[in-house]
Each structure stands twice: as structure tokens, then as C-alpha cells.
Design an enzyme around this catalytic site. Structure first.
Site, mmCIF file in Angstrom:
data_model
loop_
_atom_site.group_PDB
_atom_site.id
_atom_site.type_symbol
_atom_site.label_atom_id
_atom_site.label_comp_id
_atom_site.label_asym_id
_atom_site.label_seq_id
_atom_site.Cartn_x
_atom_site.Cartn_y
_atom_site.Cartn_z
ATOM 1 N N ARG A 154 43.117 57.247 31.014
ATOM 2 C CA ARG A 154 41.773 57.484 30.479
ATOM 3 C C ARG A 154 41.741 57.472 28.955
ATOM 4 O O ARG A 154 40.661 57.477 28.364
ATOM 5 C CB ARG A 154 41.151 58.748 31.057
ATOM 6 C CG ARG A 154 41.913 60.011 30.802
ATOM 7 C CD ARG A 154 41.291 61.164 31.570
ATOM 8 N NE ARG A 154 39.880 61.391 31.249
ATOM 9 C CZ ARG A 154 39.430 61.850 30.082
ATOM 10 N NH1 ARG A 154 40.272 62.131 29.121
ATOM 11 N NH2 ARG A 154 38.144 62.030 29.869
ATOM 12 N N ASP A 169 36.009 64.995 24.099
ATOM 13 C CA ASP A 169 37.204 65.763 24.428
ATOM 14 C C ASP A 169 38.078 65.943 23.201
ATOM 15 O O ASP A 169 38.706 66.977 23.040
ATOM 16 C CB ASP A 169 38.039 65.066 25.518
ATOM 17 C CG ASP A 169 37.314 65.052 26.849
ATOM 18 O OD1 ASP A 169 36.340 65.810 26.990
ATOM 19 O OD2 ASP A 169 37.724 64.290 27.729
#
Ligand code: 6GU
Length: 254
Positions: A154, A169
């Protein structure tokens, strides 16, 4: 990125690599996951790769020759040399920083152990990066390898549809996620926090950051300690407000 996985159970990775975000990354050619059955290098008719430990004791040990020959053969097939990784509970603990380091590599070759692990000479000869996913014992490295593959994938450009979610994030990096809500607005008397319905993006962003910081200082003060140097000023101020003692101890460590 090319990821080679050397394992006694290649079948475990079939559904895993074909499903969801990972499956799409593979279809798009951003990621190639190739499994290799270690038994191919057993050197005997039965495909046996393990043997009893010298010195006695419980369990079996994966032999050095099949493992070293597998890795050497596979490295020859790869024009760009991958980083060789061994999944083992004695390894460096996987965290987001290590996931990012691995994501920067051109390729990975992941060795999955079973039983009591590999003959130590595998480590002496191949110098793999030894990685653990946490302080608990698994029956083998396969599930741990899946964790590495998922965390690393990811981070590769284009794998996650909305890069903002990966970036978010990293901005709030080192913080736990804020709570999320979706429809309906009311369920069994429980209301969605009003600020989230306000349409006021500045206030929403601030509320979410406050929630993240409050959750992190109460549940995972160790994360605050570990990531303090990477926190922007706004996050540090919130830590000072919600956990002044913790903030002071982080400032002392700087
Ligand atoms: Cl990488 N392997 C095994 N067998 N157990 C583990 C682990 C790895 N990480 C945590 N526990």
C-alpha cells in the site's frame, strides 16, 4: 515491485495475492508476487526439506542446502537484486518505518520458515534481514510474510486508489486513527458528533486531530515517545494539552 516468496505452503498466498487492493495492484502490473515451493530444492524424492536438530530437542529444522540453493537460483533469475528477508520471531520488529524502507527496494525475496526455523548457516551465508511481526509465536512465517506484503504494497505508488489516504497516514504519522462515522445520523439513541455534520472543514480537521492525539496518549504513549521528533508543532501542542507529563518526557529525550 517484484516480491518472491519462498515457502513450504505456496497455496496460502493464492487467494491472498488475488484479492482486494493487492489483487488490483497485481492486475495493474504494479506488483508481482511469485511463490516458490522450497520442496523443489529438497534434493530428494520425497521433497523433504527438514531434519532433526543437532544436539537433540523438540521439532525439526529446515536444512541449509535447499534454502541456500533456492535463494541462489532465484537471485540468478532476477536482473535487479532484491532485498532478502527472513521471517523469524527473533527479527527486527516490523513498523511503518521498516515497511517504508522495504517499499523503497526494487524487490523483495521473503523466506518463510516453519518448525523450529532455518539452520543457522542460512543466516550466515545469505545475511537476510530478519523480520518479526510482533512478540507472539506463529506456526510459521507465511502469515507474517503476508503482513509484510500488505504493509509494503500500500506504500507503492498507485496501489492505493486515493493517495490522500496514504498521505494522511503519514501526516498524522505516529498517531492512532480518529473515530469514523457513516449513515445513519442516529442509531439506538447514539448521535454522530455534530462537528462532522457541520460542513466546516477546518473544524473537522482539528476535531479529528484532537481525537487522534487523545487516543494515542491514552492507549499508546509508547507511540508518542517513538514518533515525537516527527510530530508537527500542532500535534506536539495537543500532546502537551492532553498529556503534559508525557510531552515533558519527550522533550527531555530530544
Ligand atoms: Cl516472522 N515468524 C514466526 N514463526 N513467528 C512470529 C513471527 C515470524 N513474528 C512474530 N511471531
Amino acid at each position: 515491485m517484484q516480491i518472491d516468496i519462498v515457502t513450504l505452503f505456496p497455496g496460502l498466498f493464492e487467494t491472498f495475492s488475488a484479492t482486494g487492493v493487492l489483487g488490483r495492484a497485481v492486475d495493474k502490473g504494479l506488483l508481482e508476487i511469485t511463490t516458490h515451493d522450497l520442496r523443489r530444492w529438497s534434493g530428494n524424492r520425497w521433497g523433504q526439506v527438514d531434519d532433526e536438530p543437532y544436539g537433540g530437542g523438540a521439532g525439526m529444522v529446515i536444512r541449509v542446502a535447499p534454502t541456500v540453493e533456492a535463494v541462489e537460483d532465484l537471485l540468478e533469475e532476477r536482473s535487479i537484486p532484491p532485498r532478502v528477508v527472513m521471517m523469524t520471531p527473533r527479527g527486527r520488529l516490523l513498523d511503518q518505518q521498516l515497511a517504508q524502507e522495504l517499499a523503497n527496494e526494487p524487490g523483495l525475496m521473503i523466506l518463510c520458515g516453519r518448525y523450529e526455523g532455518f539452520d543457522e548457516r542460512v543466516v550466515e551465508l545469505l545475511h537476510p534481514d530478519e523480520i518479526s511481526i510482533g512478540d507472539y509465536v506463529l506456526g510459521g512465517g507465511e502469515v507474517a510474510a503476508m503482513v509484510v506484503v500488505e504493509a509494503v504494497s500500500r506504500l507503492l505508488p498507485g496501489v492505493v486508489g486515493d493517495p490522500e489516504s496514504v498521505e494522511a497516514d503519514s501526516f498524522t504519522g505516529g498517531l492512532l486513527d480518529y473515530p469514523c462515522f457513516t449513515r445513519p445520523e442516529r442509531y439506538e439513541g447514539r448521535q454522530v458528533p455534530g462537528v462532522l455534520l457541520s460542513g466546516h472543514h477546518g473544524k473537522i480537521r482539528r476535531w479529528r486531530l484532537q481525537q487522534s492525539v487523545e487516543l494515542t496518549v491514552t492507549r499508546r504513549p509508547d507511540l508518542v515517545k517513538k514518533n515525537w521528533v516527527r510530530y508537527p508543532g500542532e500535534v506536539r501542542s495537543l500532546v502537551r494539552r492532553y498529556a503534559p507529563e508525557l510531552a515533558r518526557s519527550c522533550e527531555n529525550d530530544e
